[in-house]
Scaffold this motif. Structure first.
Motif, PDB file in Angstrom:
ATOM      1  N   ARG A 235      80.850   5.842   6.082  1.00 38.87           N
ATOM      2  CA  ARG A 235      82.296   5.863   6.318  1.00 38.87           C
ATOM      3  C   ARG A 235      83.032   4.941   5.354  1.00 38.87           C
ATOM      4  NH1 ARG A 235      80.729   6.031  12.214  1.00 38.87           N
ATOM      5  NH2 ARG A 235      81.075   8.215  12.804  1.00 38.87           N
ATOM      6  N   ARG A 236      82.432   3.796   5.053  1.00 40.44           N
ATOM      7  CA  ARG A 236      83.028   2.861   4.102  1.00 40.44           C
ATOM      8  C   ARG A 236      83.098   3.499   2.713  1.00 40.44           C
ATOM      9  NH1 ARG A 236      81.769  -0.090   0.188  1.00 40.44           N
ATOM     10  NH2 ARG A 236      79.546   0.257   0.340  1.00 40.44           N
TER      11      ARG A 236
ATOM     12  N   GLU B  68      93.232   9.157  -4.233  1.00 40.82           N
ATOM     13  CA  GLU B  68      94.683   8.969  -4.145  1.00 40.82           C
ATOM     14  C   GLU B  68      95.220   8.237  -5.372  1.00 40.82           C
ATOM     15  OE1 GLU B  68      95.991   7.218  -0.474  1.00 40.82           O
ATOM     16  OE2 GLU B  68      94.640   8.498   0.683  1.00 40.82           O
ATOM     17  N   LYS B  69      94.517   7.194  -5.799  1.00 44.05           N
ATOM     18  CA  LYS B  69      94.937   6.425  -6.965  1.00 44.05           C
ATOM     19  C   LYS B  69      94.932   7.305  -8.215  1.00 44.05           C
ATOM     20  CE  LYS B  69      93.560   2.552  -9.838  1.00 44.05           C
ATOM     21  NZ  LYS B  69      92.434   1.710 -10.215  1.00 44.05           N
ATOM     22  N   GLU B  70      93.872   8.073  -8.401  1.00 42.90           N
ATOM     23  CA  GLU B  70      93.766   8.954  -9.569  1.00 42.90           C
ATOM     24  C   GLU B  70      94.862  10.010  -9.564  1.00 42.90           C
ATOM     25  OE1 GLU B  70      91.803   9.010 -12.336  1.00 42.90           O
ATOM     26  OE2 GLU B  70      91.014   7.072 -11.704  1.00 42.90           O
ATOM     27  N   GLN B  71      95.181  10.547  -8.381  1.00 42.16           N
ATOM     28  CA  GLN B  71      96.196  11.589  -8.299  1.00 42.16           C
ATOM     29  C   GLN B  71      97.590  11.054  -8.625  1.00 42.16           C
ATOM     30  OE1 GLN B  71      95.345  13.061  -4.325  1.00 42.16           O
ATOM     31  NE2 GLN B  71      94.339  14.865  -5.171  1.00 42.16           N
TER      32      GLN B  71
ATOM     33  N   LEU C 228      86.150   6.277  -1.626  1.00 42.63           N
ATOM     34  CA  LEU C 228      86.405   7.463  -2.453  1.00 42.63           C
ATOM     35  C   LEU C 228      87.786   8.037  -2.177  1.00 42.63           C
ATOM     36  CD1 LEU C 228      83.001   9.362  -2.421  1.00 42.63           C
ATOM     37  CD2 LEU C 228      84.167   8.417  -4.400  1.00 42.63           C
ATOM     38  N   SER C 229      88.183   8.038  -0.925  1.00 38.34           N
ATOM     39  CA  SER C 229      89.502   8.548  -0.563  1.00 38.34           C
ATOM     40  C   SER C 229      90.598   7.763  -1.272  1.00 38.34           C
ATOM     41  CB  SER C 229      89.681   8.474   0.956  1.00 38.34           C
ATOM     42  OG  SER C 229      90.879   9.064   1.344  1.00 38.34           O
TER      43      SER C 229
ATOM     44  N   LEU D 131      85.208  13.534  -7.618  1.00 39.74           N
ATOM     45  CA  LEU D 131      85.369  12.547  -6.544  1.00 39.74           C
ATOM     46  C   LEU D 131      85.544  13.238  -5.192  1.00 39.74           C
ATOM     47  CD1 LEU D 131      87.777  10.028  -8.313  1.00 39.74           C
ATOM     48  CD2 LEU D 131      85.380   9.634  -7.718  1.00 39.74           C
ATOM     49  N   LYS D 132      86.295  14.326  -5.180  1.00 36.88           N
ATOM     50  CA  LYS D 132      86.503  15.077  -3.936  1.00 36.88           C
ATOM     51  C   LYS D 132      85.202  15.708  -3.451  1.00 36.88           C
ATOM     52  CE  LYS D 132      91.414  16.171  -4.257  1.00 36.88           C
ATOM     53  NZ  LYS D 132      92.409  17.251  -4.304  1.00 36.88           N
ATOM     54  N   LYS D 133      84.374  16.186  -4.380  1.00 39.07           N
ATOM     55  CA  LYS D 133      83.073  16.751  -4.000  1.00 39.07           C
ATOM     56  C   LYS D 133      82.180  15.679  -3.380  1.00 39.07           C
ATOM     57  CE  LYS D 133      82.919  20.404  -7.448  1.00 39.07           C
ATOM     58  NZ  LYS D 133      82.260  20.872  -8.680  1.00 39.07           N
ATOM     59  N   GLN D 134      82.180  14.490  -3.997  1.00 37.10           N
ATOM     60  CA  GLN D 134      81.390  13.382  -3.452  1.00 37.10           C
ATOM     61  C   GLN D 134      81.877  13.027  -2.054  1.00 37.10           C
ATOM     62  OE1 GLN D 134      81.264   9.967  -6.072  1.00 37.10           O
ATOM     63  NE2 GLN D 134      80.949  11.265  -7.855  1.00 37.10           N
ATOM     64  N   LYS D 135      83.183  13.005  -1.895  1.00 33.02           N
ATOM     65  CA  LYS D 135      83.790  12.678  -0.604  1.00 33.02           C
ATOM     66  C   LYS D 135      83.390  13.716   0.449  1.00 33.02           C
ATOM     67  CE  LYS D 135      88.363  12.137   1.257  1.00 33.02           C
ATOM     68  NZ  LYS D 135      89.760  12.325   1.021  1.00 33.02           N
ATOM     69  N   LEU D 136      83.411  14.979   0.072  1.00 35.34           N
ATOM     70  CA  LEU D 136      83.029  16.046   0.995  1.00 35.34           C
ATOM     71  C   LEU D 136      81.561  15.944   1.389  1.00 35.34           C
ATOM     72  CD1 LEU D 136      83.704  18.622   2.547  1.00 35.34           C
ATOM     73  CD2 LEU D 136      83.234  19.908   0.449  1.00 35.34           C
ATOM     74  N   ARG D 137      80.691  15.641   0.422  1.00 31.46           N
ATOM     75  CA  ARG D 137      79.267  15.487   0.743  1.00 31.46           C
ATOM     76  C   ARG D 137      79.063  14.349   1.743  1.00 31.46           C
ATOM     77  NH1 ARG D 137      78.542  16.997  -4.785  1.00 31.46           N
ATOM     78  NH2 ARG D 137      78.520  14.838  -5.487  1.00 31.46           N
ATOM     79  N   LEU D 138      79.786  13.254   1.547  1.00 33.73           N
ATOM     80  CA  LEU D 138      79.682  12.141   2.489  1.00 33.73           C
ATOM     81  C   LEU D 138      80.170  12.552   3.877  1.00 33.73           C
ATOM     82  CD1 LEU D 138      80.879   9.101   0.354  1.00 33.73           C
ATOM     83  CD2 LEU D 138      78.607   9.447   1.311  1.00 33.73           C
TER      84      LEU D 138
END
Length: 55
Positions: A11-12, A22-25, A17-18, A38-45
């Protein structure tokens, strides 16, 4: 490592990643491929968190 502590760590990482997404966007001229990865990594987590939570 217990499942609870593993979930807490996942979760951390998901939150980190979240924040990074947001920062990158918000960055002008942001790299769309980097954001997508980054979004793919976030989804896998998130999927791993869900799988372990339901176990």
């Amino acid at each position: 490592m217990t499942i609870a502590s593993h979930l807490q760590e996942l979760r951390r990482k998901h939150e980190t990643l979240s924040n990074l997404v947001e920062k990158e966007q918000r960055t002008p001229g942001a790299d769309a491929l980097k954001i997508a990865e980054l979004k793919k990594q976030k989804l896998r987590l998130k999927e791993e968190i869900t799988r372990l939570s339901d176990a």
